[in-house]
Design an enzyme around this catalytic site. Structure first.
Site, PDB file in Angstrom:
ATOM      1  CG  ASP A  27      -2.713 -21.709 -27.582  1.00 21.57           C
ATOM      2  OD1 ASP A  27      -2.287 -22.072 -28.703  1.00 21.57           O
ATOM      3  OD2 ASP A  27      -2.275 -22.166 -26.500  1.00 21.57           O
ATOM      4  CD  GLU A  34       5.472 -26.175 -23.761  1.00 20.90           C
ATOM      5  OE1 GLU A  34       4.660 -25.705 -24.567  1.00 20.90           O
ATOM      6  OE2 GLU A  34       5.183 -26.519 -22.601  1.00 20.90           O
ATOM      7  CG  ASP A  36      -4.102 -24.766 -25.052  1.00 24.28           C
ATOM      8  OD1 ASP A  36      -2.968 -24.435 -24.646  1.00 24.28           O
ATOM      9  OD2 ASP A  36      -4.314 -25.799 -25.729  1.00 24.28           O
TER      10      ASP A  36
HETATM   11  O1  KIV Z   1      -0.923 -22.414 -23.697  1.00 23.95           O
HETATM   12  C1  KIV Z   1       0.152 -21.836 -23.458  1.00 23.95           C
HETATM   13  O2  KIV Z   1       0.285 -21.076 -22.495  1.00 23.95           O
HETATM   14  C2  KIV Z   1       1.271 -22.072 -24.362  1.00 23.95           C
HETATM   15  C3  KIV Z   1       2.614 -21.573 -23.933  1.00 23.95           C
HETATM   16  C4  KIV Z   1       3.199 -22.537 -22.976  1.00 23.95           C
HETATM   17  C5  KIV Z   1       3.513 -21.334 -25.086  1.00 23.95           C
HETATM   18  O3  KIV Z   1       1.104 -22.673 -25.373  1.00 23.95           O
END
Ligand code: KIV
Length: 296
Positions: free
Chosen positions: A98, A197, A59
């Site tokens: 995501d 993260e 996301d």
């Molecule tokens: O949304 C995204 O790109 C993520 C990564 C930073 C793991 O969640």
């Protein structure tokens, strides 16, 4: 900008589709897992050809592609649209969708239904969602529906307002212990893997040793079982800010600006297009046209 490297595209012959089982085996064999984000067809194609294990349609789309200040405005429809494009470009990588803000937080049955849409409507193999113990029930129910789930702990961007900004997490002993517990709870709830993260490298290493599922770090040091970066950061395509943990492997923003400026200059000075860039018609047809329109 690019570093000297012996890297070359992964040969397609003998390549197998990466699955959640591959993730588990890689951890058992201590082989590092590689993961990058993609939001469109050509990037997915290039990442897949490079032999990356997992493509996350993150996301982060909201920030690096759609220009929002954070990931909160991203909708299910945005995600599904970009997931479809990515799934048309990638053949071997494990594809991860995501789950966007408010697609799984309010209600567990919504969470299951929305997770299902990623697999049913957009060609994803698994979903990722943010949060610890408070998401355990949603994880359990999604996994019970047969959908692999990756967790995401530490700096969870969908909670940016609650966290007081994009800040590292787990830096005091109590917060670190809670993060370890959350990781264990998510593993028990059925996550097949976890993103960590922006957490201290020593803590990420400890969590990785304590879990039997693989951890994927972003700003979490070398002790994780794999690494992920936002592709636009790695390529130097997103210059609003660059987190400390990003390594830029290219300067595509600079390269785009150079190409666009050169194009503008050539349009203005008439150097583009040249004859080779133009379509022609047979002379006889041209003569006939001139007669037809009274120009001969
Ligand atoms: O949304 C995204 O790109 C993520 C990564 C930073 C793991 O969640």
């Amino acid at each position: 900008m690019s570093t000297a490297s012996t890297a070359s595209p992964a040969p397609a012959e003998g390549r197998k589709k990466i699955t959640t089982l591959t993730f588990r085996r890689k951890k058992e064999r201590r082989e590092a897992i590689s993961m990058l984000t993609a939001y469109d067809y050509p990037t997915a194609l290039a990442i897949d050809q490079a032999g990356i294990d997992c493509i996350l349609v993150g996301d982060s789309l909201g920030m690096v592609v759609l220009g929002y200040q954070n990931t909160l405005p991203v909708t299910m429809e945005d995600m599904l649209h970009h997931c479809r494009a990515v799934s048309r470009g990638a053949r071997y990588a494990l594809l991860m969708g995501d789950m966007p803000f408010m697609s799984y937080q309010a209600d567990v049955s919504d969470a299951v239904r929305n997770a299902g849409r990623f697999l049913q409507e957009s060609g994803m193999d698994a979903v990722k969602l943010e949060g610890g113990r408070e998401r355990a029930e949603a994880v359990r129910q999604i996994v019970l529906a047969g959908i692999p789930v990756m967790g995401h702990l530490g700096l969870t961007p969908q909670s940016v307002h609650q966290l007081g900004g994009f800040r590292p997490q787990g830096r005091d002993a109590e917060a670190a212990r809670r993060l370890l517990q959350d990781a264990q709870i998510l593993q028990e709830a059925g996550c097949f893997s976890l993103v960590l993260e922006s957490v201290p490298a020593r803590l990420a290493g400890l969590i990785s040793r304590r879990l039997h599922i693989p951890t994927i770090g972003i700003g979490a040091g070398a002790g994780c079982d794999g690494q992920v970066l936002v592709t636009h950061d790695l390529l130097g395509l997103f210059d609003r800010f660059t987190p400390k943990f990003v390594k830029k492997y290219a300067d595509l923003n600079g390269e785009m600006q150079r190409a666009f400026s050169e194009y503008r200059a050539e349009v203005e000075n008439g150097a583009f297009p040249e004859e080779q860039h133009s379509v022609e018609m047979p002379d006889a047809e041209w003569q006939e046209l001139l007669e037809l329109v009274g120009e001969s």
